[in-house]
Motif scaffolding. Structure first.
Motif, PDB file in Angstrom:
ATOM      1  N   LEU A  13       0.823  -1.216   0.000  1.00 16.27           N
ATOM      2  CA  LEU A  13       0.000   0.000   0.000  1.00 16.27           C
ATOM      3  C   LEU A  13       0.855   1.263   0.000  1.00 16.27           C
ATOM      4  CD1 LEU A  13      -2.703  -1.126   2.595  1.00 16.27           C
ATOM      5  CD2 LEU A  13      -3.015  -0.885   0.128  1.00 16.27           C
ATOM      6  N   GLY A  14       1.904   1.267   0.831  1.00 18.42           N
ATOM      7  CA  GLY A  14       2.773   2.444   0.905  1.00 18.42           C
ATOM      8  C   GLY A  14       3.465   2.735  -0.413  1.00 18.42           C
ATOM      9  N   GLY A  15       3.967   1.689  -1.069  1.00 21.15           N
ATOM     10  CA  GLY A  15       4.628   1.876  -2.357  1.00 21.15           C
ATOM     11  C   GLY A  15       3.672   2.380  -3.415  1.00 21.15           C
ATOM     12  N   ALA A  16       2.436   1.864  -3.431  1.00 28.71           N
ATOM     13  CA  ALA A  16       1.446   2.294  -4.421  1.00 28.71           C
ATOM     14  C   ALA A  16       1.059   3.751  -4.230  1.00 28.71           C
ATOM     15  CB  ALA A  16       0.211   1.402  -4.328  1.00 28.71           C
ATOM     16  N   VAL A  17       0.855   4.143  -2.988  1.00 26.01           N
ATOM     17  CA  VAL A  17       0.506   5.541  -2.716  1.00 26.01           C
ATOM     18  C   VAL A  17       1.639   6.464  -3.136  1.00 26.01           C
ATOM     19  CG1 VAL A  17       0.058   7.217  -0.868  1.00 26.01           C
ATOM     20  CG2 VAL A  17      -1.110   5.000  -0.855  1.00 26.01           C
ATOM     21  N   LEU A  18       2.869   6.073  -2.837  1.00 32.66           N
ATOM     22  CA  LEU A  18       4.023   6.901  -3.182  1.00 32.66           C
ATOM     23  C   LEU A  18       4.157   7.055  -4.697  1.00 32.66           C
ATOM     24  CD1 LEU A  18       6.405   8.480  -2.117  1.00 32.66           C
ATOM     25  CD2 LEU A  18       7.734   6.364  -2.022  1.00 32.66           C
ATOM     26  N   ILE A  19       4.040   5.952  -5.444  1.00 35.30           N
ATOM     27  CA  ILE A  19       4.140   6.023  -6.902  1.00 35.30           C
ATOM     28  C   ILE A  19       2.987   6.827  -7.486  1.00 35.30           C
ATOM     29  CG2 ILE A  19       4.043   4.648  -9.027  1.00 35.30           C
ATOM     30  CD1 ILE A  19       5.584   2.479  -7.584  1.00 35.30           C
ATOM     31  N   SER A  20       1.790   6.649  -6.926  1.00 33.95           N
ATOM     32  CA  SER A  20       0.626   7.404  -7.408  1.00 33.95           C
ATOM     33  C   SER A  20       0.837   8.905  -7.250  1.00 33.95           C
ATOM     34  CB  SER A  20      -0.635   6.963  -6.649  1.00 33.95           C
ATOM     35  OG  SER A  20      -1.768   7.684  -7.087  1.00 33.95           O
ATOM     36  N   VAL A  21       1.430   9.299  -6.122  1.00 33.26           N
ATOM     37  CA  VAL A  21       1.697  10.717  -5.881  1.00 33.26           C
ATOM     38  C   VAL A  21       2.799  11.220  -6.807  1.00 33.26           C
ATOM     39  CG1 VAL A  21       2.597  12.368  -4.190  1.00 33.26           C
ATOM     40  CG2 VAL A  21       0.910  10.652  -3.493  1.00 33.26           C
ATOM     41  N   LEU A  22       3.860  10.439  -6.973  1.00 31.36           N
ATOM     42  CA  LEU A  22       4.990  10.857  -7.792  1.00 31.36           C
ATOM     43  C   LEU A  22       4.636  10.949  -9.272  1.00 31.36           C
ATOM     44  CD1 LEU A  22       7.849   8.725  -6.162  1.00 31.36           C
ATOM     45  CD2 LEU A  22       7.577  11.212  -6.019  1.00 31.36           C
ATOM     46  N   GLU A  23       3.792  10.028  -9.743  1.00 23.21           N
ATOM     47  CA  GLU A  23       3.511   9.937 -11.171  1.00 23.21           C
ATOM     48  C   GLU A  23       2.163  10.520 -11.569  1.00 23.21           C
ATOM     49  OE1 GLU A  23       5.716   8.806 -13.336  1.00 23.21           O
ATOM     50  OE2 GLU A  23       7.203   8.136 -11.863  1.00 23.21           O
TER      51      GLU A  23
END
Length: 446
Positions: free
Chosen positions: A363-373
């Motif tokens: 979940l943490g990785g998905a949220v981070l990538i979603s914010v970055l991209e």
């Protein structure tokens, strides 16, 4: 090699050596892939792309930022295949194989390292088991290549020999790398062979055999069809694996692939049920599957294969222990039970820890990538589940990600392959356990 590594044992624990060993192989592979000879057009590959590819290969994931078949040269593909084989067997197992081949005597300390590397229950017989693993691995990979050889040679001539070997090793090691891409037709995976039963069945068998674990092989070879004589762990692994293949396949058959004939539809449903744990091949367009089917695949990717196997993920035994513990709570039993045996409380705690760790990373990785991209969270969840489960399936967004997001996936792939508990033990191995116990107080949950 193994002796030199074990000499550091006085300063490093086995878990630290496993973590550092994987990191070292990844770095070496990245440097080799950076060389001009590794690229088909003899260009110097940017280090971030080489690092991503090497991490994906050693962690037997299959996510790529460059099409493996068209971008990398024969040398580059050979490096990737070697990294896949090392990652599938494990760094310590590969090092032990060199010691065995050279005829060196394996010390008790080395045997202990080998035990931790393949999740063996005891040190006794570990050398015999390692020999069994090596012989079995190369035999099965050879049989898999031979089964696919007629198909690939028919379509590609003599190059079909290399294709058969590469895809056999990639499937057995649950890596998901393919080299079928060319020209404008890139990232094809096995979509061109969706109707070929020989390729589909061979790849599925290789994935399952590699994913059930080396100790389960040992039980099957030692006790044949006498299921009752198997270790409890082998019984759990085989039963859980069967359910995780059959149940999703039934759902996929009725929910997806309606345009296909019934026999091809069954083949596609079975393949898409097997490959999320944790192989990364696909024979259909994954973006065309329903949202519910993609969610099921995310769950399968997070579960992964079995302990001591070439696969990653939380492992089938983790799921079984969690379900057994839930059943014990429902029935107000004092402990979890499986196949007439009581489950140790430490196993239950470890299973809960792994679930928490993988869900946090996913979940943490998905949220981070979603914010970055600036991408939809659902697509990012699919990619991070694929990375932390070391699967390699993708909805097509990985090649377009920027460097920070790629670094997130690199970290998830590494954590998923080395294992969450291995890294936790590696980080905390130097801390002394206190014999004192804190006062106990009840807390209400649920």
């Amino acid at each position: 090699m193994l002796e030199r590594t074990i000499r550091i044992k006085r300063r490093l624990s086995t878990f630290q050596m496993i973590a550092l060993g994987f990191a070292g192989v990844i770095l070496l592979g990245a440097l080799l892939l950076t060389l001009p000879i590794s690229a088909a057009d003899r260009r110097i590959t940017p280090f971030d792309e080489s690092l991503f590819t090497a991490t994906s290969a050693v962690c037997v994931t299959g996510l790529v930022v460059q099409d493996t078949g068209s971008y990398w040269s024969g040398f580059g593909q050979t490096v990737i295949l070697a990294l896949i084989q090392i990652g599938g067997l494990g760094v310590v197992t590969v090092a032990a194989s060199f010691a065995l081949l050279s005829g060196r005597k394996i010390s008790l300390m080395q045997r202990s390292a080998m035990q931790d590397a393949i999740s063996a229950p005891k040190v006794g017989g570990i050398v015999r088991l390692t020999r069994f693993i090596l012989r079995g691995t190369f035999l099965i990979e050879a049989l898999g290549a031979a089964a696919m050889l007629p198909v690939f040679c028919r379509d590609y001539g003599w190059r079909g020999v290399w294709l058969a070997v590469f895809h056999s090793v990639s499937a057995f090691c649950n890596a998901g790398f393919d080299i079928l891409g060319s020209g404008n037709h890139q990232y094809p995976s096995l979509t061109g062979y969706a109707q070929n039963a020989a390729v589909n069945i061979t790849i599925m068998l290789l994935i399952v055999i590699g994913g059930v674990g080396f100790l389960t092989w040992d039980d099957i070879c030692g006790h044949r069809l006498h299921f009752r004589r198997y270790r409890m762990q082998s019984k759990v692994i085989l039963t859980t694996t069967l359910l995780l293949i059959v149940l999703p396949a039934i759902y996929f058959f009725f929910a997806d692939f309606a345009a296909l004939p019934s026999d091809e539809r069954l083949l596609a449903a079975l393949f898409q049920s097997v490959t999320p744990r944790t192989a990364g091949f696909n024979t259909v367009d994954l973006t065309a599957m329903t949202g519910a089917s993609q969610a099921i695949m995310i769950g399968l990717m997070l579960i992964g294969g079995s302990p001591g196997s070439t696969a990653g993920g939380m492992k089938t035994t983790t799921l079984a222990v969690l379900l057994a513990n839930a059943s014990a709570s429902f029935h107000r039993q004092d402990s979890a039970r499986l196949f007439g045996r009581r489950i140790d409380n430490e196993a239950v705690r470890n299973a809960a820890t792994l679930l928490t760790l993988y869900l946090t990373l996913f979940l943490g990785g998905a949220v981070l990538i979603s914010v970055l991209e600036g991408l939809p969270l659902a697509s990012c969840l699919y990619e991070t589940a694929s990375a932390v489960g070391t699967v390699g399936l993708t909805l097509g967004i990985t090649p377009q990600l920027h460097i920070p997001s790629r670094l997130v996936l690199i970290a998830l792939m590494y954590l998923g392959r080395v294992g969450g508990l291995t890294l936790i033990y590696a980080a905390l191995s130097g801390e002394k356990k206190s014999a004192a116990k804190l006062p106990q107080e009840r807390i209400t949950v649920g």
